[in-house]
Design a protein around this motif. Structure first.
Motif: not given
Lengths: 470, 198
Positions: B32-37, B29-30, B40, B84, B86
């Motif tokens: 998951l703060t990105a705003t693009s795809r 979870a830590r 990861f 998620r 992500h």
């Protein structure tokens, strides 16, 4: 007409179109969004050059990564702040209502929807969050979706979905003292396993379910996903209608006579067929804890960790889980020392959970060895805690009340449990590292968590609560 | 806008014979703060790949140079837990194009299909057999043919049919996009809304 399930009635009323041999195009009445699973969806709309189709049917909050102290100050973590600011910009640009961190209605997405009267019986509800199943407590079809699907809903107010299989879980009889809705759902998951309801949508029914308050029902439906179910729901009754009326009135939302008439039709017809049906006796259920790294690995607080299952792979995965927890088969956990207690989350962060926890700690003291994180599910829950002067009970027992958010349930913010430490947590997942890298989570009800906070050990709540309190 | 296409994939496999792998393990979870795809992949299985001191854990399969390829083979109930997406982006960004297991969690499966990562469901005993074959010969290639819904292991003379919903199959084969389709239904959606309001 063929008898239909509650689920079928709601689903059928929302099918815009059925694709032959394919999924249904399902209309969505209510779409909740938050900062973590929405930015890429808005980016998609921009790339396509399109608007949000029905902005009034989407509601946004910041909950997952926000701090639970000093919320009047800017968020310190730069990347988290950027994500929250991005949601602010996106909701402004696309005309969506946003309850940011300092808004009086801010809170965990699954706490604020019901308390604002936005979640109602008969609705279809989605959110980019697996615990969207919470809203099924109202007799709605509510389920978690991914970001690509968030984009679908923003673009068209619809989603492509296959109709899941139907399961009914009946709980007959009455729950024993000190046994809560949380213990009830943990018991069910332990019987079905963490993947046992995959592919199904579950209706919970029976006397023990009907006796639950709305908040208890939300706790049950919330954890449906932890046995793999697409969602869970409970037929609306007078408890539901009373709750929706009260919350809606407070939030200045109307409830029409026509709505209430419709809600009264929302029940499974006699003779409707489920693909699977299971019955449990409420009297069998005791206060529960988990001992492994998925919510299916649960047992009564006074139980013994079972031997590994048959099959080489199954046994290896099971033992890997126990090794992470530093537990072994045949071990009893009652009396085991713990380090952290977390009260909060979309599972147990509502006012009744705080009342339950307070009933145990009142007039007692927190164990010195325990660090407690006490986190309301929303600003409105927080306000109610102070209005009922529960904050005094917490303070006098040595507990500090934080500000609202998802907090230590997934530890995206600073509310982390350190490596190797044991946390008795009222949240929903005991996955490896869920509450911080190396953290060891033991899921439990607010009563069991409170008992552990007082003794510093895993404790059966019925042994320390005067029975007249439960 | 075109979607991701998937037709035939030939690759070696990366075995991960653990059950109930949740999306918190796939991407903690830590991160998951990105705003693009994008990006990861670097954090894929972060806490299994690296030790607390940040050094690669040699025991973990992604750090084993013997195993490479764009197909992950994993134990049952893969992708359970958090919704998620992500997790799928991380697997895809790392280079995986298909995951084989005996069953997948629902939300993960949808997310995978929506991103061109093919979830291939095979019977439990076939999965066991595949784990054994990969362990014996990490250089063994498999072939996934979406159109014929076939998983083939030429070296072992094995061919298994797998199920996939016909709508998604069509989308993946042709690279069609769900949102383009939904946007084309605007008139029907508006009619539905009008009828519902009556």
């Amino acid at each position: 007409m063929k008898p239909r399930t509650l689920f079928d009635k709601i689903w059928d009323a929302h099918v815009v179109k059925s694709i032959p041999g394919g999924p249904d195009v399902l209309y969505i009445d209510m779409h909740y969004i938050h900062e973590v699973t929405s930015p890429q969806a808005f980016e998609g709309l921009r790339r396509r050059g399109i608007k949000v189709f029905r902005p009034a049917k989407t509601l946004a909050t910041a909950d997952h990564n926000i701090p639970t102290i000093d919320q009047h100050l800017p968020v310190k973590d730069e990347i988290a702040r950027n994500q929250i600011d991005t949601l602010g910009r996106n909701t402004r640009e696309f005309g969506i209502n946003f309850f940011g961190m300092q808004h009086e209605h801010n809170g965990i997405v699954h706490v604020l929807g019901p308390e604002l009267g936005c979640t109602r019986p008969g609705m279809t509800i989605v959110c980019g969050d697996s615990h969207t199943s919470t809203h099924g407590a109202f007799g709605s079809i509510a389920f978690g979706i991914g970001t690509s699907e968030v984009e679908m809903v923003l673009a068209s107010q619809c989603i492509l979905q296959y109709r899941p299989a139907a399961m009914r879980i009946n709980i007959s009889g009455t729950l024993k003292n000190s046994v809560t809705a949380k213990d009830l759902i943990m018991f069910i998951i332990s019987k079905l396993s963490s993947g046992g309801a995959t592919g199904y949508f579950v209706e919970y029914a029976g006397e023990a379910i009907e006796s639950l308050t709305m908040e208890g029902r939300m706790t049950v439906c919330n954890m449906s996903i932890e046995m793999g179910a697409r969602g869970g729901l409970i037929a609306p009754d007078n408890t539901t209608i009373g709750y929706v009326r009260e919350k809606s009135a407070k939030a200045n939302r109307t409830v029409t006579a026509r709505e209430i008439e419709y809600w009264s039709t929302l029940r499974t017809d006699p003779g409707a067929v489920f693909d699977k049906e299971i019955t449990f006796d409420a009297a069998e259920i005791s206060p529960m804890i988990t001992f492994g790294t998925n919510p299916g690995m649960a047992m009564p607080v006074n139980g013994t960790i079972p031997e590994p299952p048959d099959g080489e792979k199954e046994a290896a995965s099971y033992l890997k889980s126990l090794a992470y927890m530093n537990f072994s088969p045949g071990m009893k956990l009652e009396g085991h020392k713990i380090d952290y207690v977390f009260l909060g989350s979309c599972t147990n962060g509502r006012i009744e959970d705080f009342r339950a926890f307070a009933s145990v700690i009142k007039g007692r003291k927190k164990a010195d060895t325990v660090t407690a994180l006490i986190v309301p599910g929303s600003k409105m829950v927080e306000k109610q805690i102070y209005a009922e002067k529960l904050d005094r009970v917490f303070r006098e027992a040595g507990f500090e009340i934080r500000q609202p958010g998802c907090s230590s349930c997934l530890a995206m913010n600073d509310d982390k449990v350190p490596p190797g430490k044991y946390a008795v947590s009222t949240s929903n997942r005991n996955f490896e590292g869920r509450q911080g890298p190396g953290s060891r989570t033991i899921l439990a009800s607010p009563l069991t968590a409170a008992a552990a906070a007082i003794t510093g050990r895993i404790t059966n709540p019925s042994e320390i609560i005067p029975t007249n309190l439960t | 806008m075109p979607g991701v296409q998937f037709t035939i994939l030939e690759s070696t496999c990366v075995p991960l014979p653990v059950e109930n792998i949740d999306t918190d393990q796939i991407i903690p979870a830590r991160y998951l703060t990105a705003t693009s795809r994008e990006g990861f992949g670097e954090k894929l299985f972060r806490d299994w790949r690296y030790k607390p001191d940040g050094k690669p854990d040699k025991e973990f399969v992604l750090n084993n140079p013997g195993y490479k390829g764009s197909v992950l083979v994993a134990g049952r109930n893969f992708g359970c837990g958090s919704s998620r997406e992500h997790a799928v982006w991380a697997l895809y960004d790392y280079g995986f194009r298909a995951v084989i297991s005996s069953f997948f969690a629902d939300i993960f499966k949808n997310n995978a299909l929506n991103n061109g990562l093919l979830p291939v469901v095979i019977p439990p005993d076939t999965l066991e057999h595949l784990f054994m074959l990969v362990k014996k010969d990490p250089s063994m290639k498999i072939r996934i043919d979406l159109e014929h819904q076939l998983l083939e292991i030429p070296k072992a003379g094995l061919a298994v049919r797998f199920d996939i919903n016909p709508y998604k199959k069509e989308c993946l084969l042709k690279g069609l996009d769900d949102i383009d389709y939904l946007l084309s239904l605007k008139g029907e959606i508006e009619t539905f809304e009008k009828n519902k309001a009556k």
